[in-house]
Motif scaffolding. Structure first.
Motif, short mmCIF file in Angstrom:
data_model
loop_
_atom_site.label_atom_id
_atom_site.label_comp_id
_atom_site.label_asym_id
_atom_site.label_seq_id
_atom_site.Cartn_x
_atom_site.Cartn_y
_atom_site.Cartn_z
N PHE A 1 0.84 -1.20 0.00
CA PHE A 1 0.00 0.00 0.00
C PHE A 1 0.87 1.25 0.00
N ARG A 2 1.94 1.23 0.79
CA ARG A 2 2.84 2.39 0.85
C ARG A 2 3.50 2.64 -0.50
N CYS A 3 3.98 1.57 -1.14
CA CYS A 3 4.62 1.72 -2.45
C CYS A 3 3.64 2.26 -3.48
N ARG A 4 2.40 1.78 -3.44
CA ARG A 4 1.39 2.25 -4.39
C ARG A 4 1.15 3.74 -4.21
N GLN A 5 1.06 4.19 -2.95
CA GLN A 5 0.85 5.61 -2.69
C GLN A 5 2.02 6.45 -3.17
N LEU A 6 3.23 5.96 -2.95
CA LEU A 6 4.42 6.69 -3.40
C LEU A 6 4.45 6.80 -4.92
N LEU A 7 4.08 5.72 -5.59
CA LEU A 7 4.07 5.74 -7.05
C LEU A 7 3.03 6.73 -7.57
N VAL A 8 1.86 6.73 -6.96
CA VAL A 8 0.81 7.66 -7.39
C VAL A 8 1.29 9.10 -7.24
N GLU A 9 1.92 9.39 -6.11
CA GLU A 9 2.41 10.75 -5.86
C GLU A 9 3.47 11.16 -6.87
N ASN A 10 4.37 10.23 -7.19
CA ASN A 10 5.47 10.55 -8.09
C ASN A 10 5.07 10.51 -9.55
N ILE A 11 4.20 9.56 -9.92
CA ILE A 11 3.87 9.41 -11.34
C ILE A 11 3.01 10.58 -11.81
N ASP A 12 2.22 11.16 -10.90
CA ASP A 12 1.42 12.33 -11.28
C ASP A 12 2.29 13.48 -11.74
N THR A 13 3.50 13.59 -11.14
CA THR A 13 4.39 14.68 -11.52
C THR A 13 5.39 14.24 -12.57
N ALA A 14 5.91 13.01 -12.44
CA ALA A 14 6.93 12.55 -13.40
C ALA A 14 6.35 12.38 -14.79
N VAL A 15 5.16 11.75 -14.87
CA VAL A 15 4.55 11.54 -16.18
C VAL A 15 4.00 12.85 -16.73
N MET A 16 3.49 13.69 -15.83
CA MET A 16 2.86 14.91 -16.29
C MET A 16 3.85 16.03 -16.60
N ALA A 17 5.12 15.79 -16.34
CA ALA A 17 6.13 16.74 -16.80
C ALA A 17 6.18 16.66 -18.32
N THR A 18 6.67 17.70 -18.97
CA THR A 18 6.71 17.70 -20.43
C THR A 18 7.56 16.55 -20.94
N CYS A 19 6.98 15.70 -21.78
CA CYS A 19 7.68 14.55 -22.33
C CYS A 19 8.29 14.92 -23.69
N GLN A 20 9.38 14.27 -24.01
CA GLN A 20 10.03 14.47 -25.29
C GLN A 20 9.44 13.51 -26.31
N VAL A 21 8.96 14.04 -27.42
CA VAL A 21 8.32 13.21 -28.45
C VAL A 21 9.24 12.09 -28.90
N ASP A 22 10.52 12.37 -29.08
CA ASP A 22 11.46 11.36 -29.59
C ASP A 22 11.56 10.15 -28.68
N ASP A 23 11.31 10.34 -27.39
CA ASP A 23 11.40 9.23 -26.43
C ASP A 23 10.25 8.25 -26.58
N PHE A 24 9.22 8.63 -27.36
CA PHE A 24 8.03 7.79 -27.47
C PHE A 24 7.85 7.24 -28.88
N HIS A 25 8.91 7.24 -29.66
CA HIS A 25 8.87 6.60 -30.97
C HIS A 25 9.03 5.09 -30.83
N GLY A 26 8.36 4.34 -31.67
CA GLY A 26 8.51 2.89 -31.67
C GLY A 26 7.79 2.20 -30.53
N LYS A 27 6.83 2.86 -29.90
CA LYS A 27 6.10 2.27 -28.79
C LYS A 27 4.80 1.63 -29.26
#
Length: 376
Positions: free
Chosen positions: A211-237
């Motif tokens: 449960f603790r790990c899940r909460q930490l991931l939610v807190e971090n992924i909201d900011t890490a994923v929502m930061a501006t992503c580089q288009v080139d990093d998502f080619h070939g997915k």
């Protein structure tokens, strides 16, 4: 003592429990799984005899086997299979499980496999009268599961430290990798819990850290994923989403093809709890890398995180927002007409692939109309 084919000993029991009168495969009755002993509920701070009384043990299933010395791998294979189903050894080549329908079915197929490879095996329903007590056997199970949970707890603690050390908003790939590790450890917890027949003491510790790990991931992924992503990093997915495509998912695919990766591949799945493999990116689904955020639909989120700009895209996003979220936040004059056309297309399309192809054309046309408006 039942040797080899164990169906006879349980066939009559299956009939007694269900009243169907049909010959059944082990653990099944007329194509339906027969429910066995209920799953054990939480039990804490009890001595051995209290545990036995609470579990109302109805006896044990005992497997005795003799495996040929060669090939070596086969002995290891059977040992691993017995570990996987939760059996514990009471002496060499003698394994025990609580007497449930699922345990019987699991051991039945172990017997079959041993015999098909030149070995011998016997399966019996047993009550221990002297020597080993039910309490001592129960302790064998809880000790084995405690060891499993203890190793899992160590791995989860290490994961929690790594998640906490990630600099939020600056390391999308790092958070993504840790999310995959968490999914693997979550599956491991589920596997151990499935064979934790007597609720080992370390189980609650592991659950709390998950449960603790899940909460930490939610807190971090909201900011890490929502930061501006580089288009080139998502080619070939490979972009993964739910079946039953509608406006948000189809518009996301249009956006990905037009602005992120024109050669992107797509996968439509029915399982909301789908765990992605390498190079897969989930969107608009449970625990996805890209999904609704606050009052934004997934299309709006993708525009934000990839830093896509332009009045035409903004206008398109407003229409998609109001249709997908059933709101009148933007109340653009084009919304009702486009919704009617889009809904008609969905009703006439036979499947998701047809919806997608026709939907992409509609978004091309609508976007082109906005581009034309901006240029004039």
């Amino acid at each position: 003592l039942v040797t080899g084919n164990c169906e006879g000993s349980r066939e009559s029991e299956c009939n007694r429990r269900t009243g169907c009168g049909k010959t059944a495969r082990p653990g099944l009755c007329g194509g339906r799984r027969v429910t066995g002993v209920p799953t054990v509920r939480y039990i804490k701070a009890m001595d051995e005899q209290d545990v036995v009384n609470k579990q109302k043990i109805n006896g044990w299933l005992l497997l005795i086997h003799q495996i040929p010395p060669k090939p070596d791998y086969f002995r290891v294979k059977i040992w691993r299979k017995l570990q996987k189903i939760g059996a514990v050894a009471v002496k060499q080549s003698v394994y025990v499980l609580p007497d449930t329908e699922q345990s019987f079915e699991d051991l039945h197929w172990v017997v079959k496999e041993i015999e098909s490879n030149g070995g011998a095996a016997s399966l019996s329903k047993t009550v221990f009268l002297e020597g080993l007590t039910d309490a001592q056997i129960t302790r064998l199970f809880t000790t084995a599961r405690d060891a499993d949970f203890e190793q899992l707890v160590l791995d989860l603690q290490l994961l929690a430290e790594k998640i906490s050390s990630v600099k939020s908003g600056n390391d999308y790939s790092g958070i993504r990798a840790l999310q995959k590790v968490f999914s693997r450890l979550q599956r491991r917890y589920d596997e151990i819990t499935a064979i934790d027949f007597f609720h080992a003491s370390k189980r609650d510790v592991a659950r709390d850290i998950i449960f603790r790990c899940r909460q930490l991931l939610v807190e971090n992924i909201d900011t890490a994923v929502m930061a501006t992503c580089q288009v080139d990093d998502f080619h070939g997915k490979v972009w993964v989403t739910r079946t039953g495509l509608y406006i948000d998912r189809i518009s996301c695919i249009w956006l990905i093809k037009k602005f992120i990766d024109k050669d992107a591949q797509y996968k439509f799945i029915e399982d909301e709890l789908y765990c992605p493999v390498k190079d897969e990116i989930r969107f608009d689904m449970y625990e996805a890398e890209f999904t609704h955020r606050g009052d934004q639909c997934t299309f709006e989120v993708l525009i934000d995180v990839f830093g896509l700009a332009g009045q035409a895209l903004a206008s398109l996003a407003q229409i998609i927002h109001d249709i997908d979220l059933k709101e009148n936040k933007f109340s653009r004059p084009e919304t009702d007409g486009f919704k009617a056309v889009f809904s008609g297309m969905v009703r006439n399309a036979d499947d998701d692939q047809q919806r997608l192809q026709r939907g992409l054309v509609l978004f091309d046309d609508l976007y082109a109309s906005f581009i034309g408006s901006v240029q004039t």
